[in-house]
Scaffold this motif. Sequence first.
Motif, PDB file in Angstrom:
ATOM      1  N   TYR A   1      15.313  -8.647 -19.464  1.00 32.71           N
ATOM      2  CA  TYR A   1      14.472  -9.364 -18.501  1.00 32.71           C
ATOM      3  C   TYR A   1      14.706  -8.813 -17.093  1.00 32.71           C
ATOM      4  O   TYR A   1      13.759  -8.533 -16.348  1.00 32.71           O
ATOM      5  CB  TYR A   1      14.800 -10.847 -18.564  1.00 32.71           C
ATOM      6  CG  TYR A   1      13.910 -11.755 -17.728  1.00 32.71           C
ATOM      7  CD1 TYR A   1      12.984 -12.597 -18.329  1.00 32.71           C
ATOM      8  CD2 TYR A   1      14.018 -11.798 -16.341  1.00 32.71           C
ATOM      9  CE1 TYR A   1      12.183 -13.449 -17.575  1.00 32.71           C
ATOM     10  CE2 TYR A   1      13.226 -12.636 -15.588  1.00 32.71           C
ATOM     11  CZ  TYR A   1      12.308 -13.465 -16.203  1.00 32.71           C
ATOM     12  OH  TYR A   1      11.522 -14.292 -15.439  1.00 32.71           O
TER      13      TYR A   1
ATOM     14  N   ASN B   1      13.385  -5.150 -16.612  1.00 33.76           N
ATOM     15  CA  ASN B   1      11.922  -5.135 -16.594  1.00 33.76           C
ATOM     16  C   ASN B   1      11.359  -5.790 -15.338  1.00 33.76           C
ATOM     17  O   ASN B   1      10.357  -5.340 -14.777  1.00 33.76           O
ATOM     18  CB  ASN B   1      11.372  -5.833 -17.839  1.00 33.76           C
ATOM     19  CG  ASN B   1      11.645  -5.055 -19.116  1.00 33.76           C
ATOM     20  OD1 ASN B   1      12.014  -3.887 -19.072  1.00 33.76           O
ATOM     21  ND2 ASN B   1      11.479  -5.700 -20.257  1.00 33.76           N
ATOM     22  N   LEU B   2      12.012  -6.879 -14.908  1.00 28.35           N
ATOM     23  CA  LEU B   2      11.585  -7.546 -13.674  1.00 28.35           C
ATOM     24  C   LEU B   2      11.757  -6.615 -12.475  1.00 28.35           C
ATOM     25  O   LEU B   2      10.878  -6.534 -11.602  1.00 28.35           O
ATOM     26  CB  LEU B   2      12.410  -8.821 -13.468  1.00 28.35           C
ATOM     27  CG  LEU B   2      12.016  -9.717 -12.293  1.00 28.35           C
ATOM     28  CD1 LEU B   2      10.651 -10.352 -12.536  1.00 28.35           C
ATOM     29  CD2 LEU B   2      13.068 -10.810 -12.083  1.00 28.35           C
TER      30      LEU B   2
ATOM     31  N   ARG C   1       9.110  -3.956 -12.492  1.00 27.63           N
ATOM     32  CA  ARG C   1       7.837  -4.486 -11.980  1.00 27.63           C
ATOM     33  C   ARG C   1       7.860  -4.534 -10.455  1.00 27.63           C
ATOM     34  O   ARG C   1       6.866  -4.179  -9.795  1.00 27.63           O
ATOM     35  CB  ARG C   1       7.601  -5.883 -12.561  1.00 27.63           C
ATOM     36  CG  ARG C   1       6.325  -6.536 -12.106  1.00 27.63           C
ATOM     37  CD  ARG C   1       6.137  -7.907 -12.747  1.00 27.63           C
ATOM     38  NE  ARG C   1       5.853  -7.801 -14.175  1.00 27.63           N
ATOM     39  CZ  ARG C   1       5.654  -8.859 -14.963  1.00 27.63           C
ATOM     40  NH1 ARG C   1       5.725 -10.090 -14.465  1.00 27.63           N
ATOM     41  NH2 ARG C   1       5.392  -8.698 -16.247  1.00 27.63           N
TER      42      ARG C   1
ATOM     43  N   ARG D   1       4.714 -10.845 -28.415  1.00 30.72           N
ATOM     44  CA  ARG D   1       3.686 -11.154 -27.423  1.00 30.72           C
ATOM     45  C   ARG D   1       2.732 -12.251 -27.923  1.00 30.72           C
ATOM     46  O   ARG D   1       2.222 -13.048 -27.142  1.00 30.72           O
ATOM     47  CB  ARG D   1       2.877  -9.899 -27.093  1.00 30.72           C
ATOM     48  CG  ARG D   1       3.646  -8.875 -26.281  1.00 30.72           C
ATOM     49  CD  ARG D   1       2.726  -7.699 -25.943  1.00 30.72           C
ATOM     50  NE  ARG D   1       3.462  -6.658 -25.231  1.00 30.72           N
ATOM     51  CZ  ARG D   1       3.666  -6.662 -23.913  1.00 30.72           C
ATOM     52  NH1 ARG D   1       3.227  -7.662 -23.196  1.00 30.72           N
ATOM     53  NH2 ARG D   1       4.307  -5.683 -23.333  1.00 30.72           N
TER      54      ARG D   1
ATOM     55  N   GLY E   1       4.419 -16.022 -27.645  1.00 34.90           N
ATOM     56  CA  GLY E   1       5.213 -16.293 -26.453  1.00 34.90           C
ATOM     57  C   GLY E   1       5.354 -17.773 -26.157  1.00 34.90           C
ATOM     58  O   GLY E   1       6.388 -18.234 -25.701  1.00 34.90           O
TER      59      GLY E   1
ATOM     60  N   SER F   1      10.622 -17.744 -14.489  1.00 34.91           N
ATOM     61  CA  SER F   1       9.574 -18.115 -15.438  1.00 34.91           C
ATOM     62  C   SER F   1       9.579 -17.178 -16.641  1.00 34.91           C
ATOM     63  O   SER F   1       9.959 -16.013 -16.534  1.00 34.91           O
ATOM     64  CB  SER F   1       8.208 -18.070 -14.753  1.00 34.91           C
ATOM     65  OG  SER F   1       7.951 -16.764 -14.270  1.00 34.91           O
ATOM     66  N   PHE F   2       9.145 -17.686 -17.781  1.00 33.46           N
ATOM     67  CA  PHE F   2       9.100 -16.886 -18.995  1.00 33.46           C
ATOM     68  C   PHE F   2       7.832 -16.051 -19.027  1.00 33.46           C
ATOM     69  O   PHE F   2       6.732 -16.557 -18.827  1.00 33.46           O
ATOM     70  CB  PHE F   2       9.169 -17.774 -20.236  1.00 33.46           C
ATOM     71  CG  PHE F   2       9.053 -16.989 -21.517  1.00 33.46           C
ATOM     72  CD1 PHE F   2      10.078 -16.134 -21.903  1.00 33.46           C
ATOM     73  CD2 PHE F   2       7.931 -17.085 -22.314  1.00 33.46           C
ATOM     74  CE1 PHE F   2       9.974 -15.396 -23.074  1.00 33.46           C
ATOM     75  CE2 PHE F   2       7.821 -16.358 -23.491  1.00 33.46           C
ATOM     76  CZ  PHE F   2       8.854 -15.507 -23.873  1.00 33.46           C
ATOM     77  N   ASP F   3       7.990 -14.763 -19.276  1.00 32.85           N
ATOM     78  CA  ASP F   3       6.871 -13.847 -19.440  1.00 32.85           C
ATOM     79  C   ASP F   3       7.225 -12.962 -20.631  1.00 32.85           C
ATOM     80  O   ASP F   3       8.207 -12.210 -20.577  1.00 32.85           O
ATOM     81  CB  ASP F   3       6.691 -13.006 -18.172  1.00 32.85           C
ATOM     82  CG  ASP F   3       5.532 -12.018 -18.273  1.00 32.85           C
ATOM     83  OD1 ASP F   3       5.095 -11.728 -19.396  1.00 32.85           O
ATOM     84  OD2 ASP F   3       5.083 -11.510 -17.226  1.00 32.85           O
ATOM     85  N   PRO F   4       6.473 -13.036 -21.720  1.00 31.37           N
ATOM     86  CA  PRO F   4       6.817 -12.241 -22.911  1.00 31.37           C
ATOM     87  C   PRO F   4       7.001 -10.761 -22.629  1.00 31.37           C
ATOM     88  O   PRO F   4       7.831 -10.112 -23.263  1.00 31.37           O
ATOM     89  CB  PRO F   4       5.621 -12.487 -23.842  1.00 31.37           C
ATOM     90  CG  PRO F   4       5.061 -13.795 -23.424  1.00 31.37           C
ATOM     91  CD  PRO F   4       5.283 -13.880 -21.934  1.00 31.37           C
ATOM     92  N   ALA F   5       6.252 -10.219 -21.669  1.00 28.57           N
ATOM     93  CA  ALA F   5       6.366  -8.794 -21.365  1.00 28.57           C
ATOM     94  C   ALA F   5       7.738  -8.443 -20.796  1.00 28.57           C
ATOM     95  O   ALA F   5       8.231  -7.328 -20.975  1.00 28.57           O
ATOM     96  CB  ALA F   5       5.271  -8.386 -20.373  1.00 28.57           C
ATOM     97  N   LEU F   6       8.372  -9.399 -20.119  1.00 24.71           N
ATOM     98  CA  LEU F   6       9.653  -9.117 -19.471  1.00 24.71           C
ATOM     99  C   LEU F   6      10.833  -9.134 -20.446  1.00 24.71           C
ATOM    100  O   LEU F   6      11.909  -8.632 -20.117  1.00 24.71           O
ATOM    101  CB  LEU F   6       9.911 -10.118 -18.341  1.00 24.71           C
ATOM    102  CG  LEU F   6       8.987  -9.998 -17.134  1.00 24.71           C
ATOM    103  CD1 LEU F   6       9.293 -11.093 -16.113  1.00 24.71           C
ATOM    104  CD2 LEU F   6       9.106  -8.624 -16.472  1.00 24.71           C
TER     105      LEU F   6
END
Length: 360
Positions: free
Chosen positions: A275, A278-279, A282, A315, A318, A330-335
């Motif tokens: 996470y 990836n964050l 971004r 994905r 999620g 916050s939860f983001d499946p991509a992260l």
Amino acid sequence: PSFGFLIDIDGVLVRGKTPIPAARRAFQKLVNSQGQFLVPVVFVTNAGNCLRQKKADQLSHLLGVPISQDQVMMSHSPLRMFKRYHEKCVLVSGQGPLIDIAQDLGFCQPITIDTLREKHPLLDAVDHDRRPSVLHSQEQLFSLSTVVLFGEPVRWETSLQLIIDVLLTSGYPGNPYEQENYPHIPVLACNMDLMWVAEAQSPRFGHGTFMVCLENIYKKITGKDLKYEALMGKPSRLTYQYAEHLIRAQALQRSWEQPIQTLYAVGDNVMTDVYGANLYNRYLRESCGARSQGSRSVLVCTGVYSPQGEPAADRDSGADTVFHGHRDFSFDPALVEPDHIVPDVDAAVDLVFQLENFAP
């Protein structure tokens, strides 16, 4: 090299105090015959119960290569940048040599939970055997301006009670609770890991679990959310910015002129290592535009993540995923989807060398 490694420790290099066999093999590939690193490496751990030098010594012994403290980043390392709090009287919570750690980071007036308990013996009342046998006529009055959470403490009931006391009295824990003291005094927290992996078969409670308790108690009493002045440790962007600073400092020290373009974050925890990387990637993409600089997540299977368990991320489902990250992220499946999944840290080094076409 135009890349660097950000390597987690627990679950990647060790399980508890037991070395993971792949770790030594990996690091023999990362140094030359003189023991010098061929690429910049920073060990980014969410642990915070010791000084950097002690962790560097442990890693040197574990890996069989010389590690300096400048290569080690504890969860609390970014606190060096919070100079506006360094002169203030701060309450510190956690384990290990807390006063030494706080002073090494720049804090001039740290007070531990144990010291606070000694000065206000009536406050710690859950354990009947620890209640004072003689009532003190007058408790010592002093003011705390900030709370610093380094990591999970030993006696949770004591720490939870006294931290709540400090927050609800604006730093005067001997006083009655105040009705109007919101927002409360600043809280700086390190290490949001809900769980971590040691020798046990299942993950163990981490500092994030303690923070969940503290946040819920505060909200239950006040009806308001506990606010953090800053959150440090993976997956905080602050942590990755500081880690990148250390990577670039290493490259500069070695006179490597090639700019560092890619950071490879190797870890075992989807909710922190993956996470966070990836964050940060971004963030770099959004702030640097067309520049090719970025961070890549590499997930190993020797710690919290197990390929026999749930998929690293899905994905399509999620909404059904249980989010183990901190409340404020916050939860983001991509992260939580890693760029690469490999068996262990040795395979991670081989993969990165292959991706970068790097032949030592």
